[in-house]
Design a protein around this motif. Structure first.
Motif, mmCIF file in Angstrom:
data_model
loop_
_atom_site.group_PDB
_atom_site.id
_atom_site.type_symbol
_atom_site.label_atom_id
_atom_site.label_comp_id
_atom_site.label_asym_id
_atom_site.label_seq_id
_atom_site.Cartn_x
_atom_site.Cartn_y
_atom_site.Cartn_z
ATOM 1 N N ARG A 187 0.824 -1.208 0.000
ATOM 2 C CA ARG A 187 0.000 0.000 0.000
ATOM 3 C C ARG A 187 0.856 1.255 0.000
ATOM 4 O O ARG A 187 0.537 2.237 -0.649
ATOM 5 C CB ARG A 187 -0.917 -0.002 1.219
ATOM 6 C CG ARG A 187 -1.788 1.219 1.332
ATOM 7 C CD ARG A 187 -2.728 1.151 2.487
ATOM 8 N NE ARG A 187 -2.099 0.513 3.634
ATOM 9 C CZ ARG A 187 -2.614 0.471 4.837
ATOM 10 N NH1 ARG A 187 -3.764 1.023 5.076
ATOM 11 N NH2 ARG A 187 -1.996 -0.122 5.828
ATOM 12 N N ALA A 201 10.046 1.796 5.496
ATOM 13 C CA ALA A 201 8.878 1.112 6.044
ATOM 14 C C ALA A 201 7.997 0.687 4.886
ATOM 15 O O ALA A 201 7.709 1.488 3.989
ATOM 16 C CB ALA A 201 8.105 2.018 6.988
ATOM 17 N N HIS A 215 4.298 -0.876 4.021
ATOM 18 C CA HIS A 215 2.966 -1.182 4.535
ATOM 19 C C HIS A 215 2.290 -2.127 3.557
ATOM 20 O O HIS A 215 2.072 -1.783 2.399
ATOM 21 C CB HIS A 215 2.145 0.094 4.697
ATOM 22 C CG HIS A 215 2.723 1.039 5.684
ATOM 23 N ND1 HIS A 215 2.412 1.011 7.015
ATOM 24 C CD2 HIS A 215 3.638 2.026 5.540
ATOM 25 C CE1 HIS A 215 3.083 1.952 7.650
ATOM 26 N NE2 HIS A 215 3.844 2.581 6.767
ATOM 27 N N ASP A 219 -0.969 -4.505 2.632
ATOM 28 C CA ASP A 219 -2.396 -4.631 2.904
ATOM 29 C C ASP A 219 -3.007 -5.534 1.849
ATOM 30 O O ASP A 219 -3.155 -5.152 0.704
ATOM 31 C CB ASP A 219 -3.054 -3.253 2.874
ATOM 32 C CG ASP A 219 -4.493 -3.287 3.350
ATOM 33 O OD1 ASP A 219 -4.927 -4.314 3.895
ATOM 34 O OD2 ASP A 219 -5.187 -2.272 3.178
ATOM 35 N N GLU A 231 -2.267 -7.633 7.118
ATOM 36 C CA GLU A 231 -2.032 -6.199 7.157
ATOM 37 C C GLU A 231 -0.900 -5.985 8.151
ATOM 38 O O GLU A 231 -1.034 -6.290 9.327
ATOM 39 C CB GLU A 231 -3.274 -5.443 7.605
ATOM 40 C CG GLU A 231 -3.063 -3.944 7.630
ATOM 41 C CD GLU A 231 -4.322 -3.188 8.008
ATOM 42 O OE1 GLU A 231 -4.180 -2.040 8.418
ATOM 43 O OE2 GLU A 231 -5.412 -3.752 7.904
ATOM 44 N N ARG A 232 0.243 -5.537 7.648
ATOM 45 C CA ARG A 232 1.396 -5.392 8.526
ATOM 46 C C ARG A 232 2.357 -4.360 7.985
ATOM 47 O O ARG A 232 2.225 -3.907 6.854
ATOM 48 C CB ARG A 232 2.107 -6.719 8.729
ATOM 49 C CG ARG A 232 2.758 -7.258 7.469
ATOM 50 C CD ARG A 232 3.330 -8.625 7.658
ATOM 51 N NE ARG A 232 4.511 -8.582 8.485
ATOM 52 C CZ ARG A 232 5.371 -9.566 8.595
ATOM 53 N NH1 ARG A 232 5.161 -10.676 7.931
ATOM 54 N NH2 ARG A 232 6.417 -9.470 9.359
ATOM 55 N N GLN A 233 3.322 -4.034 8.806
ATOM 56 C CA GLN A 233 4.379 -3.109 8.404
ATOM 57 C C GLN A 233 5.718 -3.783 8.642
ATOM 58 O O GLN A 233 5.945 -4.388 9.682
ATOM 59 C CB GLN A 233 4.310 -1.827 9.221
ATOM 60 C CG GLN A 233 5.454 -0.876 8.922
ATOM 61 C CD GLN A 233 5.409 0.378 9.769
ATOM 62 O OE1 GLN A 233 4.369 0.789 10.210
ATOM 63 N NE2 GLN A 233 6.544 0.978 9.986
#
Length: 65
Positions: free
Chosen positions: A24, A40, A42, A44, A49-51
């Motif tokens: 994302r 970082a 992201h 999705d 859903e994680r970073q």
């Protein structure tokens, strides 16, 4: 399995394969003492859903796709 994948490494040295079709946002991080992470990611998708904080630059990540 289809999609564009990038090989990234977190600051602990663990390798992850990221499907760029599910990313994302990719953000550059400000330098922080004792943290080698520079980017970082992201993610999705339907399942997760994680970073991730990784040592590669955004240009290195997108260049793999």
């Amino acid at each position: 399995m289809s999609g564009r994948f990038a090989r990234v490494t977190d600051h602990d040295g663990k390798v992850h394969w990221v499907n760029l079709d599910h990313v994302r946002m990719i953000a550059e991080l400000k330098p922080v003492k004792n943290n080698t992470a520079r980017t970082a990611i992201h993610i999705d998708s339907y399942w997760v859903e994680r970073q991730l904080q990784v040592i590669e630059t955004p240009e290195e990540i997108l260049g793999q796709g």
